[in-house]
Scaffold this motif. Structure first.
Motif, short mmCIF file in Angstrom:
data_model
loop_
_atom_site.label_atom_id
_atom_site.label_comp_id
_atom_site.label_asym_id
_atom_site.label_seq_id
_atom_site.Cartn_x
_atom_site.Cartn_y
_atom_site.Cartn_z
N LEU A 180 2.48 -7.79 -3.23
CA LEU A 180 3.64 -7.14 -3.25
C LEU A 180 4.15 -7.02 -1.50
CD1 LEU A 180 2.60 -3.90 -5.11
CD2 LEU A 180 4.35 -5.67 -6.02
N ALA A 181 3.23 -7.14 -0.89
CA ALA A 181 3.66 -7.08 0.67
C ALA A 181 4.49 -8.28 0.89
CB ALA A 181 2.49 -6.84 1.70
N VAL A 182 4.14 -9.45 0.33
CA VAL A 182 4.52 -10.75 0.68
C VAL A 182 5.93 -10.75 -0.09
CG1 VAL A 182 4.81 -13.27 0.04
CG2 VAL A 182 2.74 -12.07 0.95
N GLU A 183 6.27 -10.05 -1.24
CA GLU A 183 7.45 -9.88 -1.79
C GLU A 183 8.17 -8.81 -1.00
OE1 GLU A 183 6.74 -8.63 -5.73
OE2 GLU A 183 5.76 -10.38 -6.29
N GLY A 184 7.70 -8.00 -0.18
CA GLY A 184 8.63 -7.15 0.37
C GLY A 184 8.70 -5.86 -0.07
N THR A 185 8.00 -5.41 -1.11
CA THR A 185 8.10 -4.11 -1.91
C THR A 185 6.86 -3.29 -1.49
OG1 THR A 185 6.93 -5.13 -3.95
CG2 THR A 185 9.28 -5.12 -3.92
N CYS A 186 6.00 -3.73 -0.42
CA CYS A 186 4.76 -2.86 -0.06
C CYS A 186 4.74 -2.98 1.23
CB CYS A 186 3.54 -3.35 -0.80
SG CYS A 186 2.13 -2.63 -0.21
N CYS A 187 4.31 -1.91 2.24
CA CYS A 187 4.10 -2.09 3.37
C CYS A 187 2.94 -2.98 3.68
CB CYS A 187 3.89 -0.67 4.00
SG CYS A 187 5.14 0.32 3.99
N PRO A 188 2.97 -3.84 4.72
CA PRO A 188 1.88 -4.82 5.10
C PRO A 188 0.47 -4.33 5.37
CG PRO A 188 4.09 -5.52 6.16
CD PRO A 188 4.34 -4.01 5.69
N ARG A 189 0.58 -3.04 6.06
CA ARG A 189 -0.66 -2.67 6.63
C ARG A 189 -1.62 -2.36 5.76
NH1 ARG A 189 -2.64 -2.18 11.14
NH2 ARG A 189 -0.62 -2.20 12.18
N PRO A 190 -1.10 -1.40 4.40
CA PRO A 190 -2.20 -1.23 3.53
C PRO A 190 -2.69 -2.34 2.65
CG PRO A 190 -0.12 0.22 3.30
CD PRO A 190 0.21 -0.71 4.42
N ALA A 191 -1.81 -3.39 2.80
CA ALA A 191 -2.23 -4.63 2.04
C ALA A 191 -3.27 -5.33 2.88
CB ALA A 191 -0.72 -5.34 1.60
N PHE A 192 -3.09 -5.20 4.10
CA PHE A 192 -4.05 -6.02 4.92
C PHE A 192 -5.21 -5.31 5.01
CE2 PHE A 192 -5.82 -7.54 8.81
CZ PHE A 192 -5.63 -9.02 8.76
N GLU A 193 -5.27 -3.77 5.02
CA GLU A 193 -6.51 -3.03 4.99
C GLU A 193 -7.28 -3.16 3.74
OE1 GLU A 193 -7.78 -1.56 7.69
OE2 GLU A 193 -6.04 -2.34 8.88
N ALA A 194 -6.57 -3.40 2.69
CA ALA A 194 -7.33 -3.66 1.30
C ALA A 194 -7.73 -5.01 1.46
CB ALA A 194 -6.17 -3.42 0.21
N PHE A 195 -7.16 -5.81 1.94
CA PHE A 195 -7.79 -7.36 1.69
C PHE A 195 -9.05 -7.11 2.80
CE2 PHE A 195 -8.11 -10.98 4.70
CZ PHE A 195 -8.20 -11.99 3.73
N ARG A 196 -8.94 -6.48 3.93
CA ARG A 196 -10.10 -6.57 4.80
C ARG A 196 -11.12 -5.86 4.09
NH1 ARG A 196 -9.12 -4.72 10.96
NH2 ARG A 196 -7.31 -5.06 10.04
N GLU A 197 -10.93 -4.64 3.39
CA GLU A 197 -12.03 -3.87 2.71
C GLU A 197 -12.75 -4.75 1.65
OE1 GLU A 197 -14.68 -1.01 1.64
OE2 GLU A 197 -13.69 -1.40 3.56
N ALA A 198 -11.93 -5.46 0.99
CA ALA A 198 -12.22 -6.26 0.01
C ALA A 198 -13.29 -7.56 0.25
CB ALA A 198 -11.35 -7.14 -1.00
N ALA A 199 -13.12 -8.09 1.39
CA ALA A 199 -13.75 -9.15 2.31
C ALA A 199 -15.12 -8.53 2.61
CB ALA A 199 -12.89 -9.76 3.33
N ARG A 200 -14.94 -7.33 3.26
CA ARG A 200 -16.32 -6.51 3.74
C ARG A 200 -17.15 -6.23 2.52
NH1 ARG A 200 -18.68 -2.27 3.40
NH2 ARG A 200 -16.83 -1.09 2.26
N GLN A 201 -16.63 -5.85 1.21
CA GLN A 201 -17.09 -5.38 0.27
C GLN A 201 -18.06 -6.54 -0.22
OE1 GLN A 201 -14.48 -3.82 -2.33
NE2 GLN A 201 -14.62 -1.76 -1.26
#
Length: 93
Positions: A50-71
């Motif tokens: 969604l962030a790449v498409e421009g329909t979501c803010c990049p920060r929450p997307a990147f934080e979710a990505f970082r958390e998934a990698a940590r998990q």
């Protein structure tokens, strides 16, 4: 210059990748992860798309990505630099 503080991932095939933007995160999600069916991974993939498409803010997307990698244990922890220690000391009362 990256959009976020870069993180390093070490994938299941032992390859590493420095990720500092949502576009980098989208590429990293295509690599080998331990569990691509995990809820954290799926949510991160959805938000990054969604962030790449421009329909979501990049920060929450990147934080979710970082958390998934940590998990999933593929986030490489880096020691804090001496500059961080100096700034912490300067900011303390």
């Amino acid at each position: 210059m990256t959009a976020f503080m870069p993180v390093t991932l070490r994938f299941c095939d032992n390859k590493t990748m420095l990720v500092g933007s949502v576009a980098d995160a989208a590429m990293a999600l295509r690599h080998q992860w331990p569990d691509k069916t995990a809820p954290g991974y799926l949510e991160a993939a959805r938000l990054v798309r969604l962030a790449v498409e421009g329909t979501c803010c990049p920060r929450p997307a990147f934080e979710a990505f970082r958390e998934a990698a940590r998990q999933q244990g593929i986030l490489v922890a880096k020691p804090r630099s001496r500059a961080h220690e100096w700034l912490d000391a300067a900011a303390s009362p």
